[in-house]
Design an enzyme around this catalytic site. Structure first.
Site, PDB file in Angstrom:
ATOM      1  N   ASP A   1      -1.903  -3.696  12.342  1.00 62.58           N
ATOM      2  CA  ASP A   1      -2.192  -4.246  11.016  1.00 62.58           C
ATOM      3  C   ASP A   1      -1.079  -5.193  10.582  1.00 62.58           C
ATOM      4  O   ASP A   1       0.042  -4.761  10.328  1.00 62.58           O
ATOM      5  CB  ASP A   1      -2.312  -3.091  10.001  1.00 62.58           C
ATOM      6  CG  ASP A   1      -2.685  -3.601   8.616  1.00 62.58           C
ATOM      7  OD1 ASP A   1      -3.889  -3.791   8.375  1.00 62.58           O
ATOM      8  OD2 ASP A   1      -1.771  -3.831   7.791  1.00 62.58           O
TER       9      ASP A   1
ATOM     10  N   TYR B   1       3.373 -10.793   5.744  1.00 57.78           N
ATOM     11  CA  TYR B   1       4.410  -9.996   6.420  1.00 57.78           C
ATOM     12  C   TYR B   1       5.329 -10.901   7.256  1.00 57.78           C
ATOM     13  O   TYR B   1       6.342 -10.453   7.777  1.00 57.78           O
ATOM     14  CB  TYR B   1       3.807  -8.922   7.335  1.00 57.78           C
ATOM     15  CG  TYR B   1       2.906  -7.920   6.648  1.00 57.78           C
ATOM     16  CD1 TYR B   1       2.819  -7.851   5.262  1.00 57.78           C
ATOM     17  CD2 TYR B   1       2.121  -7.043   7.377  1.00 57.78           C
ATOM     18  CE1 TYR B   1       1.971  -6.950   4.630  1.00 57.78           C
ATOM     19  CE2 TYR B   1       1.276  -6.136   6.765  1.00 57.78           C
ATOM     20  CZ  TYR B   1       1.201  -6.099   5.385  1.00 57.78           C
ATOM     21  OH  TYR B   1       0.367  -5.200   4.780  1.00 57.78           O
TER      22      TYR B   1
ATOM     23  N   LYS C   1      -4.537 -10.583   7.199  1.00 52.64           N
ATOM     24  CA  LYS C   1      -4.995 -10.647   5.799  1.00 52.64           C
ATOM     25  C   LYS C   1      -4.694 -12.014   5.198  1.00 52.64           C
ATOM     26  O   LYS C   1      -3.619 -12.578   5.438  1.00 52.64           O
ATOM     27  CB  LYS C   1      -4.304  -9.560   4.964  1.00 52.64           C
ATOM     28  CG  LYS C   1      -4.313  -8.182   5.588  1.00 52.64           C
ATOM     29  CD  LYS C   1      -3.784  -7.112   4.649  1.00 52.64           C
ATOM     30  CE  LYS C   1      -3.524  -5.815   5.419  1.00 52.64           C
ATOM     31  NZ  LYS C   1      -2.218  -5.801   6.109  1.00 52.64           N
TER      32      LYS C   1
ATOM     33  N   HIS D   1      -6.329 -10.021   1.143  1.00 48.27           N
ATOM     34  CA  HIS D   1      -5.218  -9.079   0.949  1.00 48.27           C
ATOM     35  C   HIS D   1      -5.234  -8.441  -0.451  1.00 48.27           C
ATOM     36  O   HIS D   1      -5.120  -7.220  -0.575  1.00 48.27           O
ATOM     37  CB  HIS D   1      -3.893  -9.801   1.211  1.00 48.27           C
ATOM     38  CG  HIS D   1      -2.744  -8.906   1.513  1.00 48.27           C
ATOM     39  ND1 HIS D   1      -1.703  -9.288   2.296  1.00 48.27           N
ATOM     40  CD2 HIS D   1      -2.457  -7.631   1.136  1.00 48.27           C
ATOM     41  CE1 HIS D   1      -0.828  -8.303   2.403  1.00 48.27           C
ATOM     42  NE2 HIS D   1      -1.274  -7.286   1.692  1.00 48.27           N
TER      43      HIS D   1
HETATM   44  N1  LIG Z   1      -3.073  -4.027   2.061  1.00 44.56           N
HETATM   45  C1  LIG Z   1      -1.982  -3.819   1.368  1.00 44.56           C
HETATM   46  O1  LIG Z   1      -1.862  -4.266   0.210  1.00 44.56           O
HETATM   47  C2  LIG Z   1      -0.871  -3.056   1.958  1.00 44.56           C
HETATM   48  C3  LIG Z   1      -0.893  -2.789   3.312  1.00 44.56           C
HETATM   49  N2  LIG Z   1       0.127  -2.067   3.911  1.00 44.56           N
HETATM   50  C4  LIG Z   1       0.002  -1.777   5.353  1.00 44.56           C
HETATM   51  O2  LIG Z   1       0.099  -0.370   5.519  1.00 44.56           O
HETATM   52  C5  LIG Z   1       1.123  -0.074   6.465  1.00 44.56           C
HETATM   53  C6  LIG Z   1       1.765   1.273   6.208  1.00 44.56           C
HETATM   54  O3  LIG Z   1       2.304   1.343   4.907  1.00 44.56           O
HETATM   55  P1  LIG Z   1       3.867   1.296   4.599  1.00 44.56           P
HETATM   56  O4  LIG Z   1       3.992   0.753   3.215  1.00 44.56           O
HETATM   57  O5  LIG Z   1       4.568   0.598   5.679  1.00 44.56           O
HETATM   58  O6  LIG Z   1       4.276   2.803   4.481  1.00 44.56           O
HETATM   59  P2  LIG Z   1       4.118   4.164   5.349  1.00 44.56           P
HETATM   60  O7  LIG Z   1       3.560   5.174   4.408  1.00 44.56           O
HETATM   61  O8  LIG Z   1       3.410   3.882   6.615  1.00 44.56           O
HETATM   62  O9  LIG Z   1       5.619   4.582   5.606  1.00 44.56           O
HETATM   63  C7  LIG Z   1       6.477   3.845   6.426  1.00 44.56           C
HETATM   64  C8  LIG Z   1       7.869   4.479   6.302  1.00 44.56           C
HETATM   65  O10 LIG Z   1       7.813   5.837   6.733  1.00 44.56           O
HETATM   66  C9  LIG Z   1       8.726   6.035   7.814  1.00 44.56           C
HETATM   67  N3  LIG Z   1       8.095   6.944   8.770  1.00 44.56           N
HETATM   68  C10 LIG Z   1       7.042   6.668   9.587  1.00 44.56           C
HETATM   69  N4  LIG Z   1       6.715   7.760  10.306  1.00 44.56           N
HETATM   70  C11 LIG Z   1       7.568   8.729   9.939  1.00 44.56           C
HETATM   71  C12 LIG Z   1       7.724  10.081  10.335  1.00 44.56           C
HETATM   72  N5  LIG Z   1       6.934  10.624  11.256  1.00 44.56           N
HETATM   73  N6  LIG Z   1       8.712  10.809   9.752  1.00 44.56           N
HETATM   74  C13 LIG Z   1       9.517  10.248   8.818  1.00 44.56           C
HETATM   75  N7  LIG Z   1       9.408   8.975   8.393  1.00 44.56           N
HETATM   76  C14 LIG Z   1       8.449   8.215   8.954  1.00 44.56           C
HETATM   77  C15 LIG Z   1       9.002   4.669   8.384  1.00 44.56           C
HETATM   78  O11 LIG Z   1      10.295   4.602   8.943  1.00 44.56           O
HETATM   79  P3  LIG Z   1      10.543   4.267  10.515  1.00 44.56           P
HETATM   80  O12 LIG Z   1       9.957   2.917  10.765  1.00 44.56           O
HETATM   81  O13 LIG Z   1      12.028   4.282  10.619  1.00 44.56           O
HETATM   82  O14 LIG Z   1       9.885   5.355  11.308  1.00 44.56           O
HETATM   83  C16 LIG Z   1       8.897   3.781   7.145  1.00 44.56           C
HETATM   84  O15 LIG Z   1      10.119   3.814   6.419  1.00 44.56           O
HETATM   85  C17 LIG Z   1       2.077  -1.262   6.301  1.00 44.56           C
HETATM   86  O16 LIG Z   1       3.021  -1.323   7.343  1.00 44.56           O
HETATM   87  C18 LIG Z   1       1.099  -2.390   6.231  1.00 44.56           C
HETATM   88  O17 LIG Z   1       0.627  -2.705   7.520  1.00 44.56           O
HETATM   89  C19 LIG Z   1       1.162  -1.582   3.158  1.00 44.56           C
HETATM   90  C20 LIG Z   1       1.239  -1.842   1.804  1.00 44.56           C
HETATM   91  C21 LIG Z   1       0.226  -2.615   1.095  1.00 44.56           C
HETATM   92  O1  LIG Z   2       2.532  -4.594   2.407  1.00 38.79           O
HETATM   93  C1  LIG Z   2       1.576  -5.163   1.850  1.00 38.79           C
HETATM   94  O2  LIG Z   2       0.492  -5.398   2.395  1.00 38.79           O
HETATM   95  C2  LIG Z   2       1.739  -5.589   0.486  1.00 38.79           C
HETATM   96  O3  LIG Z   2       0.803  -6.017  -0.172  1.00 38.79           O
HETATM   97  C3  LIG Z   2       3.127  -5.501   0.019  1.00 38.79           C
HETATM   98  O4  LIG Z   2       3.516  -6.691  -0.556  1.00 38.79           O
HETATM   99  C4  LIG Z   2       3.288  -4.394  -0.937  1.00 38.79           C
HETATM  100  O5  LIG Z   2       2.499  -4.615  -2.040  1.00 38.79           O
HETATM  101  C5  LIG Z   2       4.701  -4.245  -1.280  1.00 38.79           C
HETATM  102  O6  LIG Z   2       5.352  -3.501  -0.622  1.00 38.79           O
HETATM  103  C6  LIG Z   2       5.285  -5.035  -2.367  1.00 38.79           C
HETATM  104  O7  LIG Z   2       6.585  -4.546  -2.608  1.00 38.79           O
END
Ligand SMILES: NC(=O)C1=CN([C@@H]2O[C@H](COP(=O)(O)OP(=O)(O)OC[C@H]3O[C@@H](n4cnc5c(N)ncnc54)[C@H](OP(=O)(O)O)[C@@H]3O)[C@@H](O)[C@H]2O)C=CC1
Ligand SMILES: O=C(O)C(=O)[C@@H](O)[C@H](O)C(=O)CO
Length: 277
Positions: free
Chosen positions: A46, A51, A76, A109
């Site tokens: 994703d 990003y 996105k 997005h």
């Molecule tokens: N459409 C949208 O608006 C949005 C989409 N997204 C998408 O969703 C994805 C996931 O969401 P995200 O916000 O990154 O958050 P997550 O909930 O996936 O959490 C990621 C964090 O958790 C840590 N982590 C992962 N696995 C573990 C584990 N097993 N134990 C402890 N810590 C862990 C990671 O650290 P480490 O890397 O060190 O393991 C990182 O700091 C994003 O990467 C993106 O692709 C996110 C936000 C908004």
């Molecule tokens: O991670 C995503 O896809 C987002 O839309 C981010 O911008 C998210 O909203 C965020 O982490 C903003 O601080």
């Protein structure tokens, strides 16, 4: 390596039941971490224009021994590219950065309601699917009302709505609405970005009962409530464990206790008011 099952989309295609989030995975380290994710068994990656790592995702794909056809690549369209022509140009640029000739899934997005162009953007995605540049089309951060508007105005139902979803914000009504109109739910920030969720009693207790990690309990909860989680991890061991959630199941009581942690969004990112360009 975990074999990840798939779910059916409303357009006849299939989507992996868990994917790898790549937010903030950039540079050479990002390429390495994304490559490790593919090695761990992830097929759904994703990314997003915003990003600024589509090139890294493309490099990881090119360097991987896995056939491109076995991967499921999502990107996105950002708010600043809303509009019919803009959506098409944005997608062509994404494909060039990724080094791919099609995306498996492309999303709007954020709806950015004040811009007022998400329907035109959706029409752009319909055209992109017709041209074969995108196989499945969907949205992110859309409300039930916005989804209904897209369907009424274009006759095309998004395959996916990717929304904030975790035990603190289970979005039960929206998930039920998705199910009623044939939309698959994807959960973003499924682990609540490791900000204290894992210490919650129902999660810690289920982890002990099933001899798995708290993160595995949370990710299995997403599967049980019918949403596709896309956890981000740059750590190969955590990537591997996060994907290994298909050989145990939570009891209905465990699922209910975890859903009972509901308290609201992580931050104020209500798509009716929060906009991202
Ligand atoms: N459409 C949208 O608006 C949005 C989409 N997204 C998408 O969703 C994805 C996931 O969401 P995200 O916000 O990154 O958050 P997550 O909930 O996936 O959490 C990621 C964090 O958790 C840590 N982590 C992962 N696995 C573990 C584990 N097993 N134990 C402890 N810590 C862990 C990671 O650290 P480490 O890397 O060190 O393991 C990182 O700091 C994003 O990467 C993106 O692709 C996110 C936000 C908004
Ligand atoms: O991670 C995503 O896809 C987002 O839309 C981010 O911008 C998210 O909203 C965020 O982490 C903003 O601080």
């Amino acid at each position: 390596m975990t074999e990840i099952p798939t779910l059916d989309l409303n357009d006849g295609r299939a989507i992996p039941e868990i994917g790898l989030g790549t937010y903030a995975m950039t540079g050479d380290d990002g390429v390495e971490a994304i490559g490790a994710g593919i090695e761990s068994g992830y097929r759904l990656l994703d990314t997003a224009v915003n990003y600024e790592n589509e090139r890294e995702v493309g490099r990881a794909i090119a360097e991987s021994p896995i056939d491109r056809g076995d991967l499921f690549i999502t990107s996105k369209i950002p708010g600043r590219h809303h509009g019919f022509d803009e959506a098409i140009a944005s997608t062509e640029e994404s494909l060039a950065r990724l080094g791919l000739d099609y995306l498996d899934l492309h999303l709007i997005h954020w709806p950015n309601p004040s811009v007022g162009k998400y329907v035109e953007t959706w029409e752009g995605l319909i055209e992109l699917r017709r041209r074969g540049l995108v196989k499945s089309i969907g949205v992110s951060n859309f409300t039930a009302e916005m989804l209904t508007e897209l369907v009424e105005k274009t006759g095309v139902t998004p395959a996916v709505n990717q929304v904030e979803l975790h035990p603190y914000f289970p979005q039960t009504e929206l998930v039920a609405f998705h199910r009623s109109i044939g939309v698959q739910t994807e959960s973003w920030s499924p682990l609540y970005r490791d900000q204290g969720l894992f210490d919650e009693a129902p999660i810690a207790e289920a982890a002990a009962a099933h001899d798995v990690t708290p993160a595995q309990v949370v990710l299995r909860w997403h599967i049980e409530v019918g949403s596709i989680p896309i956890p981000k991890s740059a750590n190969p061991e955590r990537q591997r464990l996060n994907a290994a959630v298909f050989d145990f199941a939570l009891t209905p009581a465990e699922v209910a206790a975890i859903s009972g942690l509901e308290r609201g969004r992580m931050k104020d990112r209500d798509p009716l008011t929060h906009e991202e360009m």
